[in-house]
Design an enzyme around this catalytic site. Structure first.
Site, PDB file in Angstrom:
ATOM      1  N   ASN A 128       0.804  -1.225   0.000  1.00 18.19           N
ATOM      2  CA  ASN A 128       0.000   0.000   0.000  1.00 18.19           C
ATOM      3  C   ASN A 128       0.837   1.275   0.000  1.00 18.19           C
ATOM      4  O   ASN A 128       0.374   2.325   0.435  1.00 18.19           O
ATOM      5  CB  ASN A 128      -0.975   0.011   1.191  1.00 18.19           C
ATOM      6  CG  ASN A 128      -1.893  -1.195   1.197  1.00 18.19           C
ATOM      7  OD1 ASN A 128      -2.424  -1.579   0.154  1.00 18.19           O
ATOM      8  ND2 ASN A 128      -2.048  -1.824   2.356  1.00 18.19           N
ATOM      9  N   ARG A 129       2.058   1.155  -0.487  1.00 21.56           N
ATOM     10  CA  ARG A 129       2.986   2.294  -0.587  1.00 21.56           C
ATOM     11  C   ARG A 129       3.357   2.880   0.786  1.00 21.56           C
ATOM     12  O   ARG A 129       3.868   3.994   0.866  1.00 21.56           O
ATOM     13  CB  ARG A 129       2.410   3.405  -1.488  1.00 21.56           C
ATOM     14  CG  ARG A 129       2.195   2.968  -2.946  1.00 21.56           C
ATOM     15  CD  ARG A 129       3.520   2.543  -3.574  1.00 21.56           C
ATOM     16  NE  ARG A 129       3.416   2.247  -4.991  1.00 21.56           N
ATOM     17  CZ  ARG A 129       3.242   1.038  -5.508  1.00 21.56           C
ATOM     18  NH1 ARG A 129       3.117  -0.012  -4.694  1.00 21.56           N
ATOM     19  NH2 ARG A 129       3.198   0.840  -6.797  1.00 21.56           N
ATOM     20  N   LEU A 130       3.126   2.138   1.854  1.00 25.97           N
ATOM     21  CA  LEU A 130       3.542   2.588   3.186  1.00 25.97           C
ATOM     22  C   LEU A 130       4.940   2.043   3.463  1.00 25.97           C
ATOM     23  O   LEU A 130       5.166   1.238   4.376  1.00 25.97           O
ATOM     24  CB  LEU A 130       2.538   2.139   4.249  1.00 25.97           C
ATOM     25  CG  LEU A 130       1.152   2.780   4.138  1.00 25.97           C
ATOM     26  CD1 LEU A 130       0.224   2.251   5.238  1.00 25.97           C
ATOM     27  CD2 LEU A 130       1.255   4.306   4.233  1.00 25.97           C
TER      28      LEU A 130
END
Length: 214
Positions: free
Chosen positions: A192-194
């Site tokens: 989730n691009r975290l």
């Protein structure tokens, strides 16, 4: 030219970078990651690194070179001292080093101060190179324009004749740069691009560590 690349994406899910499992010295973290890259079949050249400098025209420029040594807390690579990158370093020794190992979903960004290695160290490495690479260092006036591939090959032929039957000496215009890091940023891809981003910044007391938002 128009091209829509919106659908080119992947989910990063291979690993995590958490403070509880992190060494306090960035060189130790780098050493562990580099060993992982060397052992990963998906990484062809673990020591390939991008060097970014600021040119005489004021623009940054990035190119790939090969890391050849880590010694005395410096990263060492070798090049022609008359090349564009070397001239840029002579005017502004503040550089950026970047490693990207896609198969591990990892990258490392290092800010460093570059300076020339000793002639003795440069000679030691030069002597270890294959003869063809030694001759190539003499033949190429790196970054200078040339009329054609044939002209370049003619320069090599001339160098081959010049050193025929003898050892190839270290050129005066060729040698190493040692890059002393002032910061390391370790990036581990996450879902989730975290992504995990851990920054080490050098201080008088050692290394300060902080987490950056992705």
């Amino acid at each position: 030219m128009e091209q829509n690349l919106h659908s080119l994406r992947k989910s990063y899910e291979k690993d995590a970078l958490l403070e509880d499992h992190l060494a306090k010295n960035p060189f130790e973290v780098f050493s562990n990651w580099f060993q992982d890259a060397e052992n990963d079949k998906g990484v062809e050249e673990a020591n390939a690194m991008a060097i970014s400098t600021i040119g005489q025209d004021g623009f940054p420029k990035t190119r790939i070179v090969l890391l050849k040594e880590i010694e005395d807390d410096t990263f060492i690579f070798y090049t022609n001292y008359t090349s564009e990158k070397a001239v840029s370093i002579s005017e502004n020794p503040q550089i950026s080093i970047h490693f990207f190992w896609p198969s591990l979903e990892r990258q490392v960004i290092i800010k460093a101060i570059a300076s020339k290695t000793s002639r003795e160290k440069s000679a030691s490495y030069f002597d270890s190179r294959p003869r063809g690479s030694q001759l190539g260092a003499w033949a190429s006036h790196q970054s200078d324009p040339i009329a054609s591939r044939e002209a370049l090959e003619k320069q090599l032929e001339e160098v081959e004749k010049r050193f025929e039957g003898q050892e190839v000496p270290l050129p005066e215009f060729w040698g190493g740069f040692q890059c002393a890091p002032v910061s390391f940023e370790f990036w581990q891809g996450r879902p989730n691009r975290l992504h995990d981003r851990i920054l080490f910044e050098k201080s008088n007391d050692g290394w300060n560590i902080k987490r950056l938002q992705p």
